[in-house]
Design a protein around this motif. Structure first.
Motif, PDB file in Angstrom:
ATOM      1  N   LEU A 123       0.827  -1.206   0.000  1.00 42.68           N
ATOM      2  CA  LEU A 123       0.000   0.000   0.000  1.00 42.68           C
ATOM      3  C   LEU A 123       0.863   1.258   0.000  1.00 42.68           C
ATOM      4  O   LEU A 123       0.510   2.266  -0.627  1.00 42.68           O
ATOM      5  N   ASN A 124       1.988   1.199   0.687  1.00 43.61           N
ATOM      6  CA  ASN A 124       2.875   2.362   0.786  1.00 43.61           C
ATOM      7  C   ASN A 124       3.495   2.713  -0.573  1.00 43.61           C
ATOM      8  O   ASN A 124       3.778   3.877  -0.872  1.00 43.61           O
ATOM      9  N   LYS A 125       3.707   1.691  -1.397  1.00 51.53           N
ATOM     10  CA  LYS A 125       4.242   1.946  -2.734  1.00 51.53           C
ATOM     11  C   LYS A 125       3.238   2.707  -3.586  1.00 51.53           C
ATOM     12  O   LYS A 125       3.604   3.482  -4.473  1.00 51.53           O
ATOM     13  N   ILE A 126       1.949   2.471  -3.294  1.00 48.04           N
ATOM     14  CA  ILE A 126       0.895   3.136  -4.069  1.00 48.04           C
ATOM     15  C   ILE A 126       0.645   4.549  -3.555  1.00 48.04           C
ATOM     16  O   ILE A 126       0.620   5.516  -4.319  1.00 48.04           O
ATOM     17  N   PHE A 127       0.469   4.661  -2.226  1.00 48.41           N
ATOM     18  CA  PHE A 127       0.064   5.947  -1.641  1.00 48.41           C
ATOM     19  C   PHE A 127       1.237   6.793  -1.140  1.00 48.41           C
ATOM     20  O   PHE A 127       1.055   7.965  -0.834  1.00 48.41           O
ATOM     21  N   ARG A 128       2.426   6.169  -1.020  1.00 51.04           N
ATOM     22  CA  ARG A 128       3.627   6.872  -0.567  1.00 51.04           C
ATOM     23  C   ARG A 128       3.367   7.656   0.731  1.00 51.04           C
ATOM     24  O   ARG A 128       3.596   8.850   0.822  1.00 51.04           O
ATOM     25  N   TRP A 129       2.863   6.909   1.743  1.00 50.24           N
ATOM     26  CA  TRP A 129       2.588   7.528   3.039  1.00 50.24           C
ATOM     27  C   TRP A 129       3.860   7.933   3.769  1.00 50.24           C
ATOM     28  O   TRP A 129       3.937   8.960   4.401  1.00 50.24           O
ATOM     29  N   SER A 130       4.875   7.053   3.701  1.00 49.55           N
ATOM     30  CA  SER A 130       6.096   7.302   4.476  1.00 49.55           C
ATOM     31  C   SER A 130       7.322   6.920   3.673  1.00 49.55           C
ATOM     32  O   SER A 130       7.256   6.118   2.749  1.00 49.55           O
ATOM     33  N   THR A 131       8.433   7.512   4.043  1.00 48.46           N
ATOM     34  CA  THR A 131       9.718   7.192   3.423  1.00 48.46           C
ATOM     35  C   THR A 131      10.451   6.212   4.326  1.00 48.46           C
ATOM     36  O   THR A 131      10.105   6.048   5.496  1.00 48.46           O
ATOM     37  N   PRO A 132      11.500   5.538   3.819  1.00 51.32           N
ATOM     38  CA  PRO A 132      12.247   4.605   4.664  1.00 51.32           C
ATOM     39  C   PRO A 132      12.833   5.263   5.904  1.00 51.32           C
ATOM     40  O   PRO A 132      13.080   4.606   6.905  1.00 51.32           O
ATOM     41  N   GLN A 133      13.073   6.589   5.839  1.00 48.40           N
ATOM     42  CA  GLN A 133      13.680   7.266   6.982  1.00 48.40           C
ATOM     43  C   GLN A 133      12.653   7.641   8.052  1.00 48.40           C
ATOM     44  O   GLN A 133      13.022   8.008   9.162  1.00 48.40           O
ATOM     45  N   GLU A 134      11.365   7.589   7.686  1.00 52.49           N
ATOM     46  CA  GLU A 134      10.344   8.003   8.654  1.00 52.49           C
ATOM     47  C   GLU A 134      10.276   7.017   9.803  1.00 52.49           C
ATOM     48  O   GLU A 134      10.250   5.802   9.602  1.00 52.49           O
ATOM     49  N   LYS A 135      10.263   7.514  11.000  1.00 53.63           N
ATOM     50  CA  LYS A 135      10.197   6.649  12.176  1.00 53.63           C
ATOM     51  C   LYS A 135       8.787   6.105  12.312  1.00 53.63           C
ATOM     52  O   LYS A 135       7.807   6.825  12.242  1.00 53.63           O
TER      53      LYS A 135
END
Length: 406
Positions: free
Chosen positions: A388-400
């Motif tokens: 889902l994150n790949k679709i909506f881009r809610w967070s980046t890998p750096q986001e805690k």
């Protein structure tokens, strides 16, 4: 009638085998028991002395299943209290409201889209709105997520959903079972149902001292006789008032939840809840002819898709509103997706009222699919979130991320 005890014993043995198998696979027993009931029954073969048709014992198995519903909802009433509701907090009320409103609205839209009559549409909306408390609790324990940041909100939303279920069943039992045909008659029936429910809320808040004295019984034998006798009487009396007997059981459990004896009652009722509850799911499957399921498969799949979308959306809105991460919010939507015992209770209300026969195969398929799919998606929530994150881009890998899960 000569073989009735043997038939019932055979049915219970099958229930035990299915339960053991579910336990070995570490999965909810609900879909196993429903499928088992569907496999046997009137259309099953007779092998030697073993008759899997259960024709002579059908009525007694159905009655034992009804007892299972009473114990399930009685225990649910014991689990939540008016005090817990007061302490729930704004996030739980907001999350529960979003969850119920979104799913109920989708259910209404779906019912009207497939051109169902009003009452059938309301039943479908109710079915889509109630999660399975038993499956959700089991999933949280099995996946060791009881300490996760989102778990408190999940349990609170389930509590809110349970309260909605009580109100919904009270209103619908007034509409469907009250026998009213005019608008005034319908309002009177619904008013009686709501007043009856309100009475138990008042008893739960104000009558605790009296209940404590009445239940101050040393002997467990006498104690359980008194409690269970009151449970069955209240359930039967509720039915006389055209309030679903299961709601009478839930309200009685709610009234006792505030007493100092609630934990003692819970301890004593759990074995009966588990035993008779298992028979309920088996008896539900027993009443379904697998050959009729084909007529409801597309209806059920459509409802499943709507439920998945609605639950993930509600979980995301509720979780983010409470300050949780996108990952934790996704967990909420996936965890509360399972449908089970209470969806069947809602469906049975419509069936008992003589609504469209398709409700039975529809509810069976809907529950079966989500009782299996819900726990599986929850277990694989990491992968679901990544997709889902790949679709909506809610967070980046750096986001805690504020929570961890297993």
């Amino acid at each position: 009638m000569d073989h009735m005890i043997f038939e019932v014993g055979t049915a219970l043995l099958l229930v035990a085998i299915a339960s053991v198998l579910a336990g070995k696979l570490k999965f909810s027993i609900i879909p196993f028991l429903i499928v088992l009931g569907m496999i046997v029954g009137p259309h099953a073969p007779t092998i030697g002395i073993l008759d899997f048709k259960f024709i002579e014992s059908q009525e007694i198995i159905d009655f034992l299943g009804r007892i299972g519903v009473l114990f399930l909802l009685f225990y649910l009433g014991l689990e939540f209290s008016v005090q817990k509701l007061i302490k729930s907090g704004r996030n739980i009320v907001f999350g529960g409201s979003i969850y119920v409103l979104l799913n109920f609205t989708l259910g209404l839209a779906y019912g009207f889209l497939i051109d169902f009559p009003l009452y059938e549409t309301l039943i479908i909306a109710g079915m889509l709105s109630v999660s399975s408390t038993a499956i959700v609790a089991k999933v949280l324990v099995d996946l060791r997520r009881t300490g996760n940041s989102e778990t408190e909100l999940i349990l609170g939303m389930i509590l809110f959903d349970d309260i909605f279920l009580a109100v919904f069943l009270s209103v619908m039992s007034g509409l469907l079972l009250g026998g009213a045909t005019s608008i005034g008659g319908v309002l009177v029936s619904v008013g009686i149902s709501l007043a009856y429910m309100l009475l138990f809320f008042v008893i739960a808040r104000k009558g605790t001292p009296i209940l404590n004295k009445l239940l101050n019984i040393t002997s467990n034998e006498i104690f359980i006789i008194v409690v269970f006798s009151a449970l069955f009487f209240i359930a039967g009396f509720s039915e006389k008032l055209h309030v679903a007997e299961a709601i009478g059981a839930l309200l009685f459990g709610l009234a006792l939840s505030e007493t100092e004896h609630s934990k003692r009652i819970e301890h004593l009722v759990v074995p009966f809840r588990d035993f008779f509850g298992a028979i309920f799911f088996f008896s539900f499957g027993l009443s379904i002819d697998p050959l009729t399921l084909g007529s409801a498969i597309w209806l059920a799949l459509g409802a499943v898709v709507l439920t998945m979308v609605g639950n993930v959306t509600a979980g995301m809105i509720s979780g983010r509103r409470a300050g949780l991460s996108h990952k934790a919010s996704t967990n909420i939507g996936l965890t509360i997706m399972a449908r089970g015992e209470f969806t069947i209770v809602v469906a049975n209300l419509g069936i008992a009222a003589g609504l469209m026969p398709v409700l039975k195969p529809f509810s069976a398929l809907y529950v079966l699919i989500l009782a299996i799919l819900g726990p599986l998606l929850t277990k694989e929530s990491k992968h679901v979130f990544k997709a889902l994150n790949k679709i909506f881009r809610w967070s980046t890998p750096q986001e805690k991320v504020k929570n961890t899960d297993n």
